[in-house]
Structures are given as C-alpha cells and as structure tokens.
Design a protein around this motif. Structure first.
Motif, mmCIF file in Angstrom:
data_model
loop_
_atom_site.group_PDB
_atom_site.id
_atom_site.type_symbol
_atom_site.label_atom_id
_atom_site.label_comp_id
_atom_site.label_asym_id
_atom_site.label_seq_id
_atom_site.Cartn_x
_atom_site.Cartn_y
_atom_site.Cartn_z
ATOM 1 N N CYS A 71 0.838 -1.299 0.126
ATOM 2 C CA CYS A 71 -0.021 -0.162 0.036
ATOM 3 C C CYS A 71 0.753 1.255 -0.090
ATOM 4 O O CYS A 71 0.560 2.523 -0.883
ATOM 5 C CB CYS A 71 -1.153 0.191 1.280
ATOM 6 S SG CYS A 71 -2.238 -0.893 1.009
ATOM 7 N N ARG A 72 2.136 1.152 0.727
ATOM 8 C CA ARG A 72 2.637 2.473 0.739
ATOM 9 C C ARG A 72 3.394 2.482 -0.603
ATOM 10 O O ARG A 72 3.405 3.688 -1.279
ATOM 11 C CB ARG A 72 3.995 2.144 1.934
ATOM 12 C CG ARG A 72 4.851 3.355 1.737
ATOM 13 C CD ARG A 72 5.995 3.279 3.103
ATOM 14 N NE ARG A 72 5.043 2.805 4.387
ATOM 15 C CZ ARG A 72 5.027 1.792 5.191
ATOM 16 N NH1 ARG A 72 6.061 0.850 4.624
ATOM 17 N NH2 ARG A 72 4.348 1.704 6.119
ATOM 18 N N ALA A 73 4.047 1.498 -1.081
ATOM 19 C CA ALA A 73 4.455 1.763 -2.759
ATOM 20 C C ALA A 73 3.455 2.124 -3.560
ATOM 21 O O ALA A 73 3.707 3.081 -4.503
ATOM 22 C CB ALA A 73 5.027 0.426 -3.079
ATOM 23 N N CYS A 74 2.131 1.526 -3.320
ATOM 24 C CA CYS A 74 1.090 1.720 -4.237
ATOM 25 C C CYS A 74 0.884 3.423 -4.132
ATOM 26 O O CYS A 74 0.560 4.132 -5.313
ATOM 27 C CB CYS A 74 -0.071 0.923 -3.995
ATOM 28 S SG CYS A 74 -1.472 1.301 -4.998
ATOM 29 N N ALA A 75 0.736 3.932 -3.153
ATOM 30 C CA ALA A 75 0.479 5.248 -2.826
ATOM 31 C C ALA A 75 1.562 6.247 -3.820
ATOM 32 O O ALA A 75 1.117 7.052 -4.451
ATOM 33 C CB ALA A 75 0.407 5.661 -1.367
ATOM 34 N N GLU A 76 2.929 5.593 -3.525
ATOM 35 C CA GLU A 76 3.889 6.460 -4.310
ATOM 36 C C GLU A 76 3.620 6.435 -5.812
ATOM 37 O O GLU A 76 3.842 7.362 -6.424
ATOM 38 C CB GLU A 76 5.334 5.947 -3.986
ATOM 39 C CG GLU A 76 5.403 6.460 -2.572
ATOM 40 C CD GLU A 76 6.740 5.538 -2.064
ATOM 41 O OE1 GLU A 76 7.684 5.112 -2.786
ATOM 42 O OE2 GLU A 76 7.113 5.531 -0.768
#
Length: 110
Positions: A71-76
């Motif tokens: 999710c962190r990578a997805c947001a970026e």
C-alpha cells in the motif's frame, strides 16, 4: 476467517478501480493517441500503477499484514502516475482515480 474493516474494503475497491482505470486508459486511449501518451516513461508508469494496485488489492484480500508495504508503494506509484497523466493532459479520469487510490493506500499503510 479474517474480518475485513470497512476502511480496508474501501481501499481494495479504490485499488481495483485504479487498476481498471490505468490499464483501460493505457490500452484504449494512450495507445491509439500515440505521441506523448506513449512516451516510454509515461506508459510504463501507467502499467506499473495498474500492477501495484492489483497487487495491493490482492494482499489485502489475503489478509496479510504485509499489505502495508504494498500500500505504501502503491500510494507512491499512484501519485507519480497522476502527475504523469496530468502532464500528458486529457487524462483527468486517470488522474482523479490515482489520487483517490493513493489517499486510501496511505491510510492503509499507516
């Protein structure tokens, strides 16, 4: 069975909508349009965004705590894709969906 929070279900829904928006727009708008719409960096970012959205949704559906990382990578990636689509122009649906997905993914990653 693992109980899914409404926030997580909402994030899954946004990820799947973003996956559909990015892949659909890349295939059905960018490829036929050509020009700046198919610049390698922009086009790869759209495909990467679709894939990380799909993967994030998948890990949340599995109920794995590691979803925080995707999710962190997805947001970026969603933010980068939104900026790229905005720069190319005439892609507001994608921009809007990427930003909505990024917002829900940031919440799930926290």
């Amino acid at each position: 069975m693992h109980q899914m929070s409404p926030a997580m279900q909402g994030c899954i829904d946004e990820c799947l909508r973003c996956y559909q928006a990015c892949l659909g727009m890349a295939s059905n708008r960018c490829l036929p349009a050509g020009g700046s719409h198919v610049q390698p960096e922009h086009f790869r970012l759209m495909l990467a965004c679709a894939e990380i959205c799909r993967t994030s949704a998948h890990l949340m559906l599995l109920g794995l705590p590691e979803h925080k990382h995707t999710c962190r990578a997805c947001a970026e990636v969603c933010e980068a894709c939104a900026a790229s689509c905005e720069a190319v122009g005439d892609m507001q649906d994608c921009v809007t969906q990427c930003r909505r997905c990024a917002e829900t993914c940031r919440t799930m990653a926290a």
